[in-house]
Design a protein around this motif. Structure first.
Motif, mmCIF file in Angstrom:
data_model
loop_
_atom_site.group_PDB
_atom_site.id
_atom_site.type_symbol
_atom_site.label_atom_id
_atom_site.label_comp_id
_atom_site.label_asym_id
_atom_site.label_seq_id
_atom_site.Cartn_x
_atom_site.Cartn_y
_atom_site.Cartn_z
ATOM 1 N N MET A 1 30.821 63.166 15.632
ATOM 2 C CA MET A 1 30.321 62.839 16.969
ATOM 3 C C MET A 1 28.850 62.465 16.908
ATOM 4 N N ASP A 2 28.490 61.388 17.584
ATOM 5 C CA ASP A 2 27.088 60.998 17.662
ATOM 6 C C ASP A 2 26.322 61.981 18.531
ATOM 7 N N ASN A 3 25.078 62.264 18.159
ATOM 8 C CA ASN A 3 24.231 63.122 18.980
ATOM 9 C C ASN A 3 23.616 62.267 20.087
ATOM 10 N N LEU A 4 24.206 62.345 21.276
ATOM 11 C CA LEU A 4 23.772 61.509 22.390
ATOM 12 C C LEU A 4 22.621 62.152 23.148
ATOM 13 N N GLN A 5 21.851 61.328 23.850
ATOM 14 C CA GLN A 5 20.773 61.812 24.700
ATOM 15 C C GLN A 5 20.896 61.177 26.081
ATOM 16 N N TYR A 6 20.680 62.007 27.108
ATOM 17 C CA TYR A 6 20.697 61.539 28.490
ATOM 18 C C TYR A 6 19.329 61.860 29.077
ATOM 19 N N LEU A 7 18.583 60.825 29.399
ATOM 20 C CA LEU A 7 17.194 61.000 29.804
ATOM 21 C C LEU A 7 17.045 61.539 31.222
ATOM 22 N N ASP A 8 15.941 62.259 31.458
ATOM 23 C CA ASP A 8 15.594 62.644 32.827
ATOM 24 C C ASP A 8 14.722 61.540 33.408
ATOM 25 N N LYS A 9 14.389 61.667 34.664
ATOM 26 C CA LYS A 9 13.661 60.593 35.331
ATOM 27 C C LYS A 9 12.273 60.364 34.736
ATOM 28 N N ASN A 10 11.700 61.397 34.116
ATOM 29 C CA ASN A 10 10.396 61.251 33.467
ATOM 30 C C ASN A 10 10.527 60.867 31.999
ATOM 31 N N GLU A 123 16.353 66.056 38.767
ATOM 32 C CA GLU A 123 15.426 65.310 37.927
ATOM 33 C C GLU A 123 16.144 64.421 36.912
ATOM 34 N N PHE A 124 17.467 64.580 36.804
ATOM 35 C CA PHE A 124 18.214 63.837 35.792
ATOM 36 C C PHE A 124 18.616 62.458 36.302
ATOM 37 N N ASP A 125 18.622 61.484 35.399
ATOM 38 C CA ASP A 125 19.141 60.164 35.741
ATOM 39 C C ASP A 125 20.663 60.177 35.823
ATOM 40 N N ILE A 126 21.280 61.121 35.140
ATOM 41 C CA ILE A 126 22.732 61.237 35.142
ATOM 42 C C ILE A 126 23.081 62.715 35.320
ATOM 43 N N SER A 198 33.316 49.868 29.995
ATOM 44 C CA SER A 198 32.548 49.438 31.161
ATOM 45 C C SER A 198 31.704 50.575 31.718
ATOM 46 N N ILE A 199 32.308 51.757 31.839
ATOM 47 C CA ILE A 199 31.593 52.901 32.395
ATOM 48 C C ILE A 199 30.505 53.391 31.443
ATOM 49 N N VAL A 200 30.803 53.417 30.149
ATOM 50 C CA VAL A 200 29.803 53.846 29.164
ATOM 51 C C VAL A 200 28.593 52.915 29.198
ATOM 52 N N LYS A 201 28.847 51.613 29.293
ATOM 53 C CA LYS A 201 27.740 50.653 29.370
ATOM 54 C C LYS A 201 26.921 50.877 30.633
ATOM 55 N N HIS A 202 27.616 51.144 31.741
ATOM 56 C CA HIS A 202 26.924 51.406 33.005
ATOM 57 C C HIS A 202 26.061 52.656 32.896
ATOM 58 N N ASN A 203 26.616 53.713 32.300
ATOM 59 C CA ASN A 203 25.852 54.944 32.142
ATOM 60 C C ASN A 203 24.625 54.737 31.267
ATOM 61 N N ARG A 204 24.782 53.947 30.205
ATOM 62 C CA ARG A 204 23.643 53.684 29.321
ATOM 63 C C ARG A 204 22.577 52.858 30.037
ATOM 64 N N ALA A 205 23.012 51.916 30.862
ATOM 65 C CA ALA A 205 22.050 51.110 31.610
ATOM 66 C C ALA A 205 21.269 51.989 32.585
ATOM 67 N N THR A 206 21.950 53.002 33.149
ATOM 68 C CA THR A 206 21.312 53.917 34.094
ATOM 69 C C THR A 206 20.155 54.672 33.452
ATOM 70 N N ILE A 207 20.325 55.020 32.173
ATOM 71 C CA ILE A 207 19.269 55.780 31.491
ATOM 72 C C ILE A 207 18.493 54.923 30.494
ATOM 73 N N GLY A 208 18.632 53.612 30.603
ATOM 74 C CA GLY A 208 17.825 52.718 29.782
ATOM 75 C C GLY A 208 18.250 52.615 28.335
ATOM 76 N N GLN A 209 19.553 52.789 28.062
ATOM 77 C CA GLN A 209 20.053 52.665 26.704
ATOM 78 C C GLN A 209 21.149 51.611 26.660
ATOM 79 N N ASN A 210 21.410 51.098 25.460
ATOM 80 C CA ASN A 210 22.482 50.126 25.275
ATOM 81 C C ASN A 210 23.497 50.676 24.284
ATOM 82 N N VAL A 211 24.753 50.250 24.409
ATOM 83 C CA VAL A 211 25.787 50.688 23.474
ATOM 84 C C VAL A 211 26.761 49.543 23.227
ATOM 85 N N GLU A 212 27.070 49.324 21.965
ATOM 86 C CA GLU A 212 28.065 48.334 21.580
ATOM 87 C C GLU A 212 28.933 48.980 20.508
#
Length: 251
Positions: A1-10, A123-126, A198-212
């Motif tokens: 499993m990749d170690n994912l990160q979900y950013l907060d608003k700051n 405070e979380f983007d997601i 589609s949803i994963v890409k949307h979630n990544r866009a929400t927190i400023g990340q890209n996934v392919e």
């Protein structure tokens, strides 16, 4: 499993995901569960190999389903847990037997626990619950790309609505059995790989990340399924005593 990160608003203290260790499970059981008000949730013991979580994990290993126990942390403080298997053999989605990711159980840390540790979900983007689901969606893309889950009846209509809002499609009873050993009670949900991506890409866009991440073909033959079931039956009698003696989920 990749170690994912979900950013907060700051973008200073991200939510991080890793495979849960024995220490993580013990911490959750001791520090988080006392805040849990749901009787259903309190029945799950993340620490021990007893109860439903142990059965699901151990059976998943025997059947080659690649089970994973994942923890989400904020500032190194656990805030979410998930048990999933990457390769669950089902036939309800297409009528053909194939491997699909199955989310067995998810739990978000209770609000009171978060407050105690100074964590403000606003405070979380997601949101935490969405991040937990996203972990499974993202990891599934390296396998089948398809995800299946079951909404606990004790969660009522509120839980059904949550999964609908997350983009899952509810599978009616008329669709038939989930697999040879699992009946469809009308509370199963499914998401195909196109929707997942589609949803994963949307979630990544929400927190400023890209996934392919490319999806791979996941169809399996009846012969392959037969061999899996045969291997399970042969190992079940000698594996069960080991499971009962085990004091924890081994990595």
């Amino acid at each position: 499993m990749d170690n994912l990160q979900y950013l907060d608003k700051n973008h200073k203290h991200p939510i991080e995901t890793t495979i849960a260790t024995k220490e993580d499970r013990a911490y959750w059981q001791k520090e988080v569960m006392p805040f849990e008000k749901s009787e259903t949730a309190r029945k799950w013991n993340w620490k021990s190999n007893l109860g439903e979580i142990g059965k699901a994990y151990s059976l998943g290993k025997v059947l080659g389903q690649n089970p994973e126990l994942v923890v989400l942390k904020k500032n190194n403080i656990p805030i979410g847990m998930m048990l999933q298997v990457k390769n669950y053999s089902e036939k309800i989605t297409t009528g053909k037997i194939r491997d699909t990711a199955m989310i067995w159980y998810v739990q978000k840390a209770p609000k009171e626990y978060l407050i105690k540790h100074g964590i403000n979900e606003k405070e979380f983007d997601i949101k935490i619950a969405k991040a937990i689901i996203d972990v499974s969606l993202t990891s599934s893309l390296k396998e089948s790309g398809n995800v299946l889950l079951h909404a606990d009846p004790k969660g009522g209509n509120r839980l059904l609505e949550f999964y609908r809002q997350e983009g899952f499609t509810q599978m009616p009873k008329e669709k038939g059995r989930i697999s040879s050993g699992r009946v469809n009670d009308g509370r199963y949900f499914y998401m195909n790989k196109h929707k997942v991506l589609s949803i994963v890409k949307h979630n990544r866009a929400t927190i400023g990340q890209n996934v392919e991440i490319p999806c791979k073909n996941n169809s399996i033959s009846n012969k392959e399924l037969y061999e899996k079931v045969k291997a399970f039956k042969e190992n079940r009698l000698k594996t069960t005593p080991d499971i009962q003696k085990s004091k924890g989920l081994e990595q």
